[in-house]
Design a protein around this motif. Structure first.
Motif: not given
Length: 316
Positions: A62, A65, A120, A245-246, A290, A294, A298
């Motif tokens: 995070y 992120l 990441m 997500s990445h 993005n 996320y 997430t």
């Protein structure tokens, strides 16, 4: 002679065309652009605030992120003044120094975004390859050092670009085919040999974006190799799910970049409108998508944003 040339640059103007062929529709086109800016800056700022305000989100994934959100706000804010100025007020003229500054910040934040995506991917590799020592490897000082290193690398690579451009003579009408200043457009303006600038630009692209993308691919090859060694199918699914997500963020970032690069080299005779749209997608779409990706994928991020609003409601 050099002093006279540098002095004249202080009064040199650059004309931005906006969206060629659609000048009459600029007011209407400004609506989706403005919405994208609001969504990009607002949603990324929410993620930064949620990570900062919730101690449960003070984990490597995070924190990275949050760094990604910083770079995306930077890209959005770097392009806002000239884009909205053209679409709303038809202010196409900008001074040369301001154009160079905008170019520097756009490319620097873009380079930082690429570096954060690489960091990441390393985070996901460590989490899957060595989960027991994950927090011991990615400590807060190490994460901060990585963030500082990404920033310094980006600034160091991009700083020579405006410096070299200022040394060249400009003796033609200086018109750029976008609503913002990019290096690939600016090197078309001087009435002198720009081979050195082109070589330097290509070298920077390969040493930053090119190398980052290769290392991201390598990290995912190692991740897949590690995941295939997990005995249970459920374990493999959970491990891969943490990377979704990445992977989406990487695709959202690099696919438009590759498209712009291909268009710039293989489709030089395409309509200027096509080049403008592709460049706009590359700059504006990742900061919008993005945070949404996320937030959807997430759960802790969603909970952090809800907690953030709950705290504000209680304070009021």
């Amino acid at each position: 002679m050099g002093a006279e040339r540098n002095e004249s640059l202080d009064f040199l103007s650059v004309f931005l065309t906006g969206i060629p062929g659609l000048e009459a529709q600029h007011v209407w086109i400004s609506i989706p652009f403005f919405v994208m800016y609001i969504v990009a800056t607002g949603s990324n700022s929410l993620i930064m605030a949620a990570v900062q305000g919730d101690s449960a989100l003070h984990e490597p994934m995070y924190l990275f992120l949050s760094m990604l959100a910083v770079t995306e706000v930077g890209v959005s804010v770097s392009t806002l003044p000239t884009v909205m100025g053209i679409l709303w007020f038809d202010t196409r003229r900008t001074d040369f120094g301001g154009c160079l500054a905008q170019m520097f910040f756009i490319h620097t934040f873009s380079c930082m975004e690429s570096g954060v995506l690489l960091a990441m991917s390393y985070d996901r590799f460590v989490a899957i390859y060595n989960p027991l020592h994950y927090t011991a490897i990615l400590t807060l000082p190490r994460i901060m050092s990585m963030g500082l290193g990404i920033t310094l690398k980006s600034v160091a690579f991009m700083a020579p670009l405006p410096v070299l451009l200022r040394q060249l003579p400009y003796c033609h009408i200086n018109i750029l085919s976008h609503s913002y200043c990019l290096h690939s457009d600016l090197i078309q303006l001087p009435c002198a040999d720009t081979k050195l600038n082109s070589i330097l630009g290509l070298t920077i692209v390969l040493a930053t974006f090119g190398l980052d993308s290769v290392l991201i691919v390598v990290s995912y090859v190692l991740i897949l190799y590690t995941v295939l060694g997990i005995a249970s199918g459920e374990g493999r699914r959970k491990a891969l799910n943490t990377c979704v997500s990445h992977v989406c963020a990487v695709l959202v970032y690099y696919v438009p970049m590759i498209g712009v690069s291909v268009m710039h080299r293989a489709a030089k005779h395409a309509s200027p409108l096509v080049h403008t749209i592709m460049s706009s997608i590359y700059l504006f779409v990742p900061p919008v998508l993005n945070p949404i990706i996320y937030s959807i994928k997430t759960k802790p991020i969603r909970e952090g944003i809800v907690t953030l609003f709950s705290c504000k409601k209680e304070l009021t």
